[in-house]
Design an enzyme around this catalytic site. Structure first.
Site, mmCIF file in Angstrom:
data_model
loop_
_atom_site.group_PDB
_atom_site.id
_atom_site.type_symbol
_atom_site.label_atom_id
_atom_site.label_comp_id
_atom_site.label_asym_id
_atom_site.label_seq_id
_atom_site.Cartn_x
_atom_site.Cartn_y
_atom_site.Cartn_z
ATOM 1 N NE ARG A 192 37.457 24.648 38.564
ATOM 2 C CZ ARG A 192 38.568 25.062 37.971
ATOM 3 N NH1 ARG A 192 38.672 25.011 36.644
ATOM 4 N NH2 ARG A 192 39.573 25.526 38.678
ATOM 5 C CE1 TYR A 218 32.550 23.662 49.174
ATOM 6 C CE2 TYR A 218 31.912 24.457 47.024
ATOM 7 C CZ TYR A 218 31.602 23.815 48.192
ATOM 8 O OH TYR A 218 30.341 23.330 48.375
ATOM 9 C CD GLU A 219 36.137 21.504 44.457
ATOM 10 O OE1 GLU A 219 37.174 21.359 43.801
ATOM 11 O OE2 GLU A 219 35.924 20.879 45.509
ATOM 12 N N GLY A 220 37.877 26.415 42.886
ATOM 13 C CA GLY A 220 38.291 27.507 42.007
ATOM 14 C C GLY A 220 37.397 28.711 42.181
#
Length: 592
Positions: free
Chosen positions: A298, A436-438
């Site tokens: 992140r 992406y990655e949350g």
């Protein structure tokens, strides 16, 4: 089409003056490297970025990766660039010396990673995902996993992936269906994963997949998830890859809006009897292992938001200086950089990028302070700050990158909509970063929930207290307008924190409704705080003999612009939060 150059002077300023690289080196026992370290490393990295990676950026966008017989073939030229990257020792820069790393500070590696990501975002995703795999194995793996996998991953000889998402289980990991069946000292993995970045390629001898799956007797929900190492090629007893291909294949590539040079794979595990995997950590505790990978990634994605914005800014700046449009009273033609509105857009980009860079580097430095802490109390303090800043870095920086890459297109006018000018690629490539990655919403819920409500706002209060102290210590009369604006933003953040703590206890929808506004508010505040500190340093350094007055005065102008034009968003976001969630939840589904 502009050439890319890392903003060397700005990067060195942030590392040495704002982050405190020398102090980090001292704490890590690296005093002999401290002086001139940033300058030397960034100068060398810039050469690889500018000369090798940047020219391949358009190639990756236009050609992309291909797949033949379940084997992914990377963009032409990518493999040679990756080999040069490894031969120069860049993958091991901040790696653990126990496994062949150079042991240099993480924050220095972040500055270097900005170069790769600005030069060629799609290519840079490969080493980014490898870093997540390294973190997970080093933190949670047993000794054998560490000895077999870390040296090759840290050297870059092998790359790593994260296999989390499934067709029916995106963010909702509780719905994950992939299976892991115990078999002696390993497990048989089966299932399908989607959106796997650099899931396959031919640049290295092996690829190390980190895969989430469920054991047969695992409890339902996220408490029943385990994490496994699944290598593309199985290893012998000495840890060397054999000719035996594991049952893990890329079965298709996604067709995407951007980052075409990065192969995004659908991965299938176990179509021919089951892929062999090895447990990382303990059974049914894969969620904790996953967050080790995820939190590292992140912050890495936040860095990508900074990097692609910098590349777009350089492109737009070059165009604005060259594009002749408009006539003065004497009949002379002028470049568009002389138009006030174009200057507004360029200065919004420049000041915002400086704020983003300061926050990204400062946040990453917290991991160095954690690693080198003198005692448990100091370690806990820095870990909490790192945890607090992570969703802000991921959420705010990537959201702001959408606006900044848009401005780069806008500065080009109609030519910005034409692919041949190149600026549209940055706009398209940046779009994935908020997802992406949350997603942004997930980062916002993390910040308002785990990082604010869970501890009663203590971590946020500590950050605001530090901001007040820093601002109160700035006495330069030339900067008091900037200081006053930033102090007002701090008090808006205090009001936002208090509102969150009060409303969440009585309104179930309050936190979710206000979360994105809260996260963006904290992002603009952090950016303004760090730019104000930078302006104070620049103001002080103006008196130094031989100082670069042009650079230092530009730092002050950027901080003033941000205070005048961007920080007012903090007050507007507070007002949006305080309106509550009633209207957001008022419509029935049918009314939509």
């Amino acid at each position: 089409m502009s050439d890319y150059r890392y903003p060397y002077q700005e990067g060195v300023f942030v590392l040495n003056q704002l982050v405190g690289l020398e102090q980090i080196c001292h704490q890590a026992g690296l005093d002999e490297f401290a002086e001139g370290l940033a300058e030397a490393v960034l100068d060398e990295a810039s050469k690889l970025g500018s000369e090798q990676l940047a020219p391949l950026n358009v190639t990756g966008d236009r050609l992309g990766a291909t797949i033949e017989n379940n084997n992914v073939i990377e963009t032409p030229g990518f493999s040679n660039a990756y080999q040069q990257f490894c031969d120069s020792g860049w993958p091991s820069l901040a790696g653990n010396p126990e496994f062949g790393g150079q042991g240099l500070p993480n924050v220095l590696a972040v500055a270097v990673n900005e170069i790769w990501q600005s030069a060629n975002l799609a290519w840079s995703l490969c080493p980014l995902l490898t870093q997540g795999a390294i973190e997970a194995i080093e933190t949670h793996g047993n000794d054998q996993l560490k000895q077999h996998y870390l040296p090759k991953l840290i050297s870059g000889e092998w790359t790593g992936t994260m296999n989390l998402t499934e067709p029916d289980a995106g963010t909702d990991l509780a719905a994950l269906k992939s299976k892991a069946v115990p078999e002696g000292d390993h497990y048989r993995i089966s299932g399908q994963k989607i959106f796997i970045t650099w899931g396959d390629h031919q640049m290295t001898d092996n690829i190390v997949h980190l895969v989430l799956a469920r054991l047969p007797d695992a409890p339902a929900g996220v408490k029943g998830i385990s994490l496994f190492v699944v290598p593309k090629y199985l290893l012998d007893e000495q840890g060397n890859p054999t000719a035996q291909r594991n049952d893990a294949y890329a079965v298709s590539l996604e067709h995407k809006l951007g980052i075409h040079g990065s192969p995004t794979c659908v991965m299938s595990f176990g179509d021919n009897g089951g892929a062999i995997g090895y447990l990382v950590g303990k059974e049914n505790q894969g969620l904790a292992c996953m967050f080790t990978m995820m939190n590292d990634a992140r912050q890495g994605v936040g860095l990508q938001g900074l990097a692609i914005s910098e590349r777009a800014y350089q492109h737009a700046l070059a165009y604005a200086k060259e594009r002749i449009q408009g006539t003065l009273r004497d009949g002379s033609r002028i470049s568009i950089i002389q138009h006030p509105d174009v200057r507004r857009m360029l200065l919004q980009m420049k000041s915002s990028i400086q704020a983003m860079r300061a926050l990204v580097y400062v946040a990453r430095a917290e991991s160095d302070y954690v690693n080198n802490a003198a005692d448990e109390t100091a370690q806990l303090k820095h870990q909490k700050r790192n945890d607090l800043l992570t969703p802000i870095v991921k959420g705010w920086v990537t959201e702001l990158s959408q606006e900044l890459t848009y401005l780069a297109v806008q500065i080009h006018g109609g030519m910005g909509f034409i692919e041949e000018t190149g600026v549209a690629q940055y706009y398209r490539d940046a779009r994935i970063l908020t997802i992406y990655e949350g997603t942004t919403g997930i980062q916002a819920l993390d910040l308002i929930g785990r990082k604010t409500l869970v501890d009663g706002g203590v971590a946020v209060s500590d950050l605001l207290s530090e901001m007040r102290d820093d601002l109160g210590a700035i006495s330069a009369p030339e900067l008091q307008d900037i200081v006053t604006a930033t102090q007002a933003a701090v008090e808006h953040a205090e009001d936002a924190k208090q509102w969150v703590l009060a409303q969440a206890a009585q309104d179930a929808s309050a936190a979710g409704s206000a979360s994105v506004s809260y996260m963006m508010l904290m992002g603009y505040l952090c950016g303004g705080w760090l730019l104000t500190k930078s302006a104070a340093i620049a103001q002080r350094d103006l008196a130094n003999e031989g100082a670069d007055l042009e650079f230092l005065n530009a730092k002050i102008i950027s901080a003033r612009f941000f205070a005048e034009q961007m920080l007012p968003r903090v007050g507007a976001l507070l007002a949006a939060m305080q309106s509550g969630g009633d209207t957001i939840m008022a419509m029935s589904e049918a009314q939509f």
